[in-house]
Design a protein around this motif. Structure first.
Motif, PDB file in Angstrom:
ATOM      1  N   PRO A  67       0.622  -1.122  -0.030  1.00 55.41           N
ATOM      2  CA  PRO A  67      -0.047  -0.103   0.106  1.00 55.41           C
ATOM      3  C   PRO A  67       0.881   1.260   0.094  1.00 55.41           C
ATOM      4  CG  PRO A  67       0.110  -1.235   2.297  1.00 55.41           C
ATOM      5  CD  PRO A  67       0.682  -1.911   1.088  1.00 55.41           C
ATOM      6  N   ALA A  68       1.983   1.274   0.257  1.00 52.71           N
ATOM      7  CA  ALA A  68       2.964   2.209   0.223  1.00 52.71           C
ATOM      8  C   ALA A  68       3.718   2.478  -0.984  1.00 52.71           C
ATOM      9  CB  ALA A  68       4.137   2.200   1.437  1.00 52.71           C
ATOM     10  N   SER A  69       3.435   1.639  -1.975  1.00 50.21           N
ATOM     11  CA  SER A  69       4.090   1.927  -3.195  1.00 50.21           C
ATOM     12  C   SER A  69       3.352   2.898  -4.277  1.00 50.21           C
ATOM     13  CB  SER A  69       4.003   0.452  -4.159  1.00 50.21           C
ATOM     14  OG  SER A  69       4.609   0.464  -5.463  1.00 50.21           O
ATOM     15  N   SER A  70       4.157   3.944  -4.453  1.00 47.51           N
ATOM     16  CA  SER A  70       3.436   5.100  -5.638  1.00 47.51           C
ATOM     17  C   SER A  70       3.487   4.554  -6.824  1.00 47.51           C
ATOM     18  CB  SER A  70       4.335   6.036  -5.145  1.00 47.51           C
ATOM     19  OG  SER A  70       3.870   7.057  -6.379  1.00 47.51           O
ATOM     20  N   VAL A  71       4.334   3.527  -7.002  1.00 49.92           N
ATOM     21  CA  VAL A  71       4.446   2.651  -8.567  1.00 49.92           C
ATOM     22  C   VAL A  71       3.094   1.999  -8.923  1.00 49.92           C
ATOM     23  CG1 VAL A  71       5.525   1.258 -10.197  1.00 49.92           C
ATOM     24  CG2 VAL A  71       6.703   2.916  -8.763  1.00 49.92           C
ATOM     25  N   HIS A  72       2.711   1.327  -7.855  1.00 49.93           N
ATOM     26  CA  HIS A  72       1.325   0.515  -7.930  1.00 49.93           C
ATOM     27  C   HIS A  72       0.226   1.312  -8.011  1.00 49.93           C
ATOM     28  CE1 HIS A  72       3.865  -3.130  -7.549  1.00 49.93           C
ATOM     29  NE2 HIS A  72       4.024  -3.151  -6.417  1.00 49.93           N
ATOM     30  N   TRP A  73       0.221   2.246  -7.126  1.00 54.01           N
ATOM     31  CA  TRP A  73      -0.898   3.204  -7.248  1.00 54.01           C
ATOM     32  C   TRP A  73      -1.036   3.606  -8.657  1.00 54.01           C
ATOM     33  CZ3 TRP A  73      -5.169   2.932  -4.308  1.00 54.01           C
ATOM     34  CH2 TRP A  73      -5.113   2.472  -2.904  1.00 54.01           C
ATOM     35  N   ASN A  74      -0.062   4.184  -9.200  1.00 54.64           N
ATOM     36  CA  ASN A  74       0.038   4.799 -10.336  1.00 54.64           C
ATOM     37  C   ASN A  74      -0.433   3.781 -11.591  1.00 54.64           C
ATOM     38  OD1 ASN A  74       1.012   6.911 -12.387  1.00 54.64           O
ATOM     39  ND2 ASN A  74       2.056   5.086 -13.361  1.00 54.64           N
ATOM     40  N   ASN A  75      -0.105   2.355 -11.670  1.00 56.61           N
ATOM     41  CA  ASN A  75      -0.284   1.509 -12.604  1.00 56.61           C
ATOM     42  C   ASN A  75      -1.926   1.241 -12.400  1.00 56.61           C
ATOM     43  OD1 ASN A  75       2.218   1.269 -13.389  1.00 56.61           O
ATOM     44  ND2 ASN A  75       2.765  -0.357 -12.082  1.00 56.61           N
ATOM     45  N   TYR A  76      -2.254   1.017 -11.194  1.00 59.84           N
ATOM     46  CA  TYR A  76      -3.540   0.710 -10.955  1.00 59.84           C
ATOM     47  C   TYR A  76      -4.614   2.106 -11.466  1.00 59.84           C
ATOM     48  CZ  TYR A  76      -7.927  -0.054  -8.105  1.00 59.84           C
ATOM     49  OH  TYR A  76      -9.197  -0.138  -7.684  1.00 59.84           O
ATOM     50  N   ALA A  77      -4.168   3.273 -11.142  1.00 59.65           N
ATOM     51  CA  ALA A  77      -5.090   4.162 -11.829  1.00 59.65           C
ATOM     52  C   ALA A  77      -4.956   4.347 -13.387  1.00 59.65           C
ATOM     53  CB  ALA A  77      -4.212   5.639 -11.258  1.00 59.65           C
ATOM     54  N   THR A  78      -3.793   4.106 -13.897  1.00 60.25           N
ATOM     55  CA  THR A  78      -3.657   4.004 -15.267  1.00 60.25           C
ATOM     56  C   THR A  78      -4.744   3.041 -15.761  1.00 60.25           C
ATOM     57  OG1 THR A  78      -1.335   4.644 -15.301  1.00 60.25           O
ATOM     58  CG2 THR A  78      -2.118   3.738 -17.300  1.00 60.25           C
ATOM     59  N   VAL A  79      -4.942   2.003 -15.604  1.00 60.11           N
ATOM     60  CA  VAL A  79      -5.858   0.972 -15.902  1.00 60.11           C
ATOM     61  C   VAL A  79      -7.125   1.367 -15.585  1.00 60.11           C
ATOM     62  CG1 VAL A  79      -7.002  -1.276 -15.990  1.00 60.11           C
ATOM     63  CG2 VAL A  79      -4.347  -1.210 -15.850  1.00 60.11           C
ATOM     64  N   LEU A  80      -7.559   1.924 -14.401  1.00 57.06           N
ATOM     65  CA  LEU A  80      -8.744   2.591 -14.128  1.00 57.06           C
ATOM     66  C   LEU A  80      -9.058   3.589 -15.102  1.00 57.06           C
ATOM     67  CD1 LEU A  80      -8.583   2.943 -10.273  1.00 57.06           C
ATOM     68  CD2 LEU A  80     -10.335   1.630 -11.565  1.00 57.06           C
ATOM     69  N   ALA A  81      -8.162   4.618 -15.527  1.00 55.41           N
ATOM     70  CA  ALA A  81      -8.440   5.543 -16.385  1.00 55.41           C
ATOM     71  C   ALA A  81      -8.716   4.818 -17.861  1.00 55.41           C
ATOM     72  CB  ALA A  81      -7.120   6.645 -16.530  1.00 55.41           C
ATOM     73  N   GLU A  82      -7.953   3.735 -18.244  1.00 56.05           N
ATOM     74  CA  GLU A  82      -8.273   3.152 -19.551  1.00 56.05           C
ATOM     75  C   GLU A  82      -9.538   2.843 -19.753  1.00 56.05           C
ATOM     76  OE1 GLU A  82      -5.367   0.163 -20.165  1.00 56.05           O
ATOM     77  OE2 GLU A  82      -3.660   1.680 -20.298  1.00 56.05           O
ATOM     78  N   LEU A  83      -9.888   2.273 -18.647  1.00 55.02           N
ATOM     79  CA  LEU A  83     -11.581   1.398 -18.543  1.00 55.02           C
ATOM     80  C   LEU A  83     -12.669   2.725 -18.550  1.00 55.02           C
ATOM     81  CD1 LEU A  83     -10.711  -1.477 -16.128  1.00 55.02           C
ATOM     82  CD2 LEU A  83     -11.205  -1.484 -18.750  1.00 55.02           C
ATOM     83  N   GLY A  84     -12.292   4.012 -18.332  1.00 57.92           N
ATOM     84  CA  GLY A  84     -13.028   5.036 -18.295  1.00 57.92           C
ATOM     85  C   GLY A  84     -13.448   5.359 -16.880  1.00 57.92           C
ATOM     86  N   ALA A  85     -13.027   4.769 -15.573  1.00 63.97           N
ATOM     87  CA  ALA A  85     -13.603   5.145 -14.215  1.00 63.97           C
ATOM     88  C   ALA A  85     -12.529   5.946 -13.892  1.00 63.97           C
ATOM     89  CB  ALA A  85     -13.057   3.860 -13.678  1.00 63.97           C
ATOM     90  N   ARG A  86     -12.659   7.504 -14.330  1.00 62.20           N
ATOM     91  CA  ARG A  86     -12.142   8.741 -14.297  1.00 62.20           C
ATOM     92  C   ARG A  86     -11.913   9.168 -12.825  1.00 62.20           C
ATOM     93  NH1 ARG A  86     -10.070  10.070 -18.839  1.00 62.20           N
ATOM     94  NH2 ARG A  86     -11.676  10.060 -20.761  1.00 62.20           N
ATOM     95  N   ARG A  87     -12.801   9.031 -12.017  1.00 63.17           N
ATOM     96  CA  ARG A  87     -13.092   9.368 -10.755  1.00 63.17           C
ATOM     97  C   ARG A  87     -12.154   8.658  -9.861  1.00 63.17           C
ATOM     98  NH1 ARG A  87     -14.403  14.586  -9.769  1.00 63.17           N
ATOM     99  NH2 ARG A  87     -16.092  15.521 -11.108  1.00 63.17           N
ATOM    100  N   GLU A  88     -12.296   7.152 -10.075  1.00 62.93           N
ATOM    101  CA  GLU A  88     -11.539   6.408  -9.167  1.00 62.93           C
ATOM    102  C   GLU A  88     -10.179   6.254  -9.427  1.00 62.93           C
ATOM    103  OE1 GLU A  88     -14.118   5.821 -11.229  1.00 62.93           O
ATOM    104  OE2 GLU A  88     -15.783   4.806  -9.828  1.00 62.93           O
ATOM    105  N   ALA A  89      -9.939   6.718 -10.988  1.00 61.13           N
ATOM    106  CA  ALA A  89      -8.398   6.634 -11.352  1.00 61.13           C
ATOM    107  C   ALA A  89      -7.848   8.138 -10.737  1.00 61.13           C
ATOM    108  CB  ALA A  89      -8.511   7.110 -12.903  1.00 61.13           C
ATOM    109  N   VAL A  90      -8.641   9.126 -10.612  1.00 61.80           N
ATOM    110  CA  VAL A  90      -8.041  10.347  -9.931  1.00 61.80           C
ATOM    111  C   VAL A  90      -7.909   9.948  -8.366  1.00 61.80           C
ATOM    112  CG1 VAL A  90      -8.988  12.521  -8.906  1.00 61.80           C
ATOM    113  CG2 VAL A  90      -9.131  12.070 -11.444  1.00 61.80           C
TER     114      VAL A  90
END
Length: 610
Positions: A67-90
């Motif tokens: 949970p303290a990995s900025s890289v993992h949160w960034n990757n997770y956000a990128t896929v959320l954005a690809e799937l159109g879940a913008r609020r969750e990505a933000v």
């Protein structure tokens, strides 16, 4: 000891063998189901195969494991954005940034997602921070400038892109296209067209490049060039998206309207429809062609829809202008009472010949016609509209807001420095021609008369006046770049009150400061053009008015005219704009009592069609 070789999975990923990498990862995870590297390789292999929906829970699991990995949160956000879940990505990008404030990748993506969600002010703040961290990053500057444009921060965008001509070669053609798009947002049309022309030579099949370039060519009054660049998109109809076909038809409608064929334009617009549920520009365009055809009812219906949609959109960047208690015309300019003016110290200031000529007036009153006339004179030089006095006030306000409440505290040194800053801003916009006087045309500089008079008390000022009803109608039919002006124009009633409020403040300021002002009535200007040109020349102490009479040819030779009337001022002077409001008499009957003070002050009738 593990029986799998993680290097084989990495090699498969690097070689583009993503299915094989997936298979190897899944097999190894049977032995080590919570191995961070294996989960990451599995997620990457799925994402690279275009299976983001399957990759999402794997990235989510990684954020739970680390949970303290900025890289993992960034990757997770990128896929959320690809799937159109913008609020969750933000939310996920924000967590990545919180864990590592130096993670510029996450910050950039956070800012871009906020733009997509139209949270423009937070986007601007985040993307400007990226520029501070990476000041030499071209992409960071383009992204931040885009956010600034959406926030109406024209100066901020200009500063970010000041040296864009030195950025070539760009990292990619896509980056060059993005820069052209942002330059278009900030109305730097000639530069954007240059970038697109260069792109088109290498990328002739890219429809978005052609569509934007065709739009810019029309804006540059290059109609035949617009036709030529658009033709390939029309021919490739089967290979274009619905959005691209919609845009192409809107450009065709604009070109038809410019060529005096409003029937074809209307048919195209009505068959095509708006590009989206929020596409307010479609309705302004439809209203214009309906007006040309004399269908005033359809024109007004389209305008009501257009303004309603525009207000909904503009609330994202300037909500304060659209509150129920907002003034009819939002004004940031300082007010000065007669008592305050009496306390102003007398300072040394530039003589009339060394001061700018200011052309002001409520928008759509004929200021652009006046500007083009003056610019055609070899002794004068104009420039596109610029909010210089807003910027100077910003400088003062940042130093001490109380200064704007009482300009009498300004010293000689302060006024000299503000004039120097004004000259610097002018020099950043145009290359000054030796021996010419500057023409500063910005209609709503009429709100800034106190600042103008403090810095340039000997300046000549031309006030453009036109029948208030024609002004209100013409403004209502426009979609203005300024959110404040767009808000003022949101309804005919609010616009009428904004006109009266603005003009009343001007008259009060003129009574206080008694500047050297010439009132130029539009109706007289187009009706007695040579005589009025002579009158203006005499006011400005110019010996020969004849160059002004050729303003239309001068305007056609210009690269770009940055006002809504760019298509009108390349035509010879004519009377087509007189009395248009009479066609909309029913709409104006409730407005006449509001406008009455200014109708009476300027001596305009409401009965005769003149």
């Amino acid at each position: 000891m593990a029986s799998y070789d993680i290097s084989r999975i990495a090699e498969a990923i690097n070689a583009g063998q993503h299915l094989h990498a997936e298979q190897l990862s899944r097999a190894a995870l049977l032995e080590s189901p919570r191995d961070e590297n294996l989960l990451l390789f599995l997620a990457l292999s799925l994402q690279f195969q275009g299976r983001s929906q399957e990759a999402l829970p794997v990235y989510a699991e990684l954020t739970q494991l680390q949970p303290a990995s900025s890289v993992h949160w960034n990757n997770y956000a990128t896929v959320l954005a690809e799937l159109g879940a913008r609020r969750e990505a933000v939310t996920a990008y924000a967590r990545a940034v919180e864990l590592d404030p130096g993670n510029t990748t996450a910050k950039s993506q956070l800012g871009l997602q906020l733009i997509e969600l139209r949270d423009y002010l937070p986007a601007r703040s985040v993307l400007l921070d990226v520029v501070n961290l990476e000041p030499n990053s071209v992409q960071a500057r383009i992204d931040a400038a885009r956010a600034c444009c959406h926030c109406q921060d024209v100066e901020g965008a200009a500063e970010l892109l000041r040296h864009w001509r030195h950025w070539a070669p760009f990292d990619s053609d896509q980056q060059q296209l993005e820069l052209a798009q942002v330059l278009t947002l900030k109305h730097e049309i000639p530069g954007a067209a240059e970038l697109l022309e260069d792109l088109l030579a290498r990328w002739p099949g890219h429809h978005d490049v052609r569509l934007l370039l065709a739009t810019l060519y029309e804006r540059l009054n290059r109609l035949d060039d617009a036709d030529a660049v658009l033709a390939e998109v029309i021919r490739a109809d089967a290979n274009t998206s619905g959005v691209q076909r919609n845009e192409a038809n809107h450009i065709l409608a604009t070109l038809a309207s410019r060529r005096k064929d409003p029937a074809t334009a209307r048919d195209l617009l009505e068959r095509t429809g708006p590009a989206s549920a929020t596409n307010y520009s479609h309705y302004f365009q439809l209203a214009s062609v309906c007006d040309q055809l004399g269908d005033t009812k359809a024109s007004m219906n389209a305008l009501r829809v257009g303004h309603q949609l525009e207000a909904s959109e503009r609330r994202f960047d300037s909500p304060e202008y659209f509150r129920s208690d907002a003034p009819a015309m939002p004004v940031d300019a300082p007010r000065v009472s007669a008592e305050q003016y009496a306390r102003w110290p007398a300072y040394t200031a530039p003589a009339m010949q060394d001061s700018p000529v200011f052309v002001v007036g409520f928008p759509r009153s004929g200021t652009t016609l006046l500007e083009q006339m003056l610019d055609a004179h070899p002794g004068l030089q104009s420039m596109d509209e610029n909010p210089f006095f807003n910027c100077l006030a910003g400088i003062l306000g940042n130093h001490d807001r109380r200064i704007l409440d009482d300009l009498s505290v300004l010293r000689q040194y302060d006024c000299d420095e503000l004039r120097k800053r004004y000259d610097v801003m002018v020099g950043e916009r145009i290359q000054r021609n030796a021996g010419t006087r500057l023409v500063d045309k910005n209609p709503l500089n009429m709100q800034w008369l106190p600042m103008i008079h403090r810095l340039f008390p000997n300046a000549k000022i031309i006030l453009a006046v036109r029948h208030p009803c024609d002004v209100v109608l013409s403004c209502y039919m426009q979609s203005f770049q300024s959110s404040g002006l767009a808000a003022a124009c949101s309804t005919l009633e609010r616009l009428s009150r904004a006109y009266v409020q603005t003009m009343a403040c001007w008259l009060e300021d003129v009574e206080t400061f008694k500047p050297s002002v010439l009132v130029s009535r539009y109706e007289d200007l187009v009706g007695e053009f040579p005589a009025q040109a002579t009158r203006i020349a005499q006011f400005l102490e110019l010996e020969d008015a004849s160059p002004m009479l050729q303003f239309d040819q001068h305007a056609r030779n210009k690269t770009y005219i940055a006002t809504p009337s760019y298509s009108q001022v390349i035509e010879p002077v004519n009377r087509k704009g007189l009395g248009r409001w009479h066609k909309y008499r029913d709409e104006f009957e409730p407005l006449l009592p509001i406008l009455d003070p200014m109708l009476r002050h300027w001596g305009y009738a409401v009965d005769a069609e003149d």
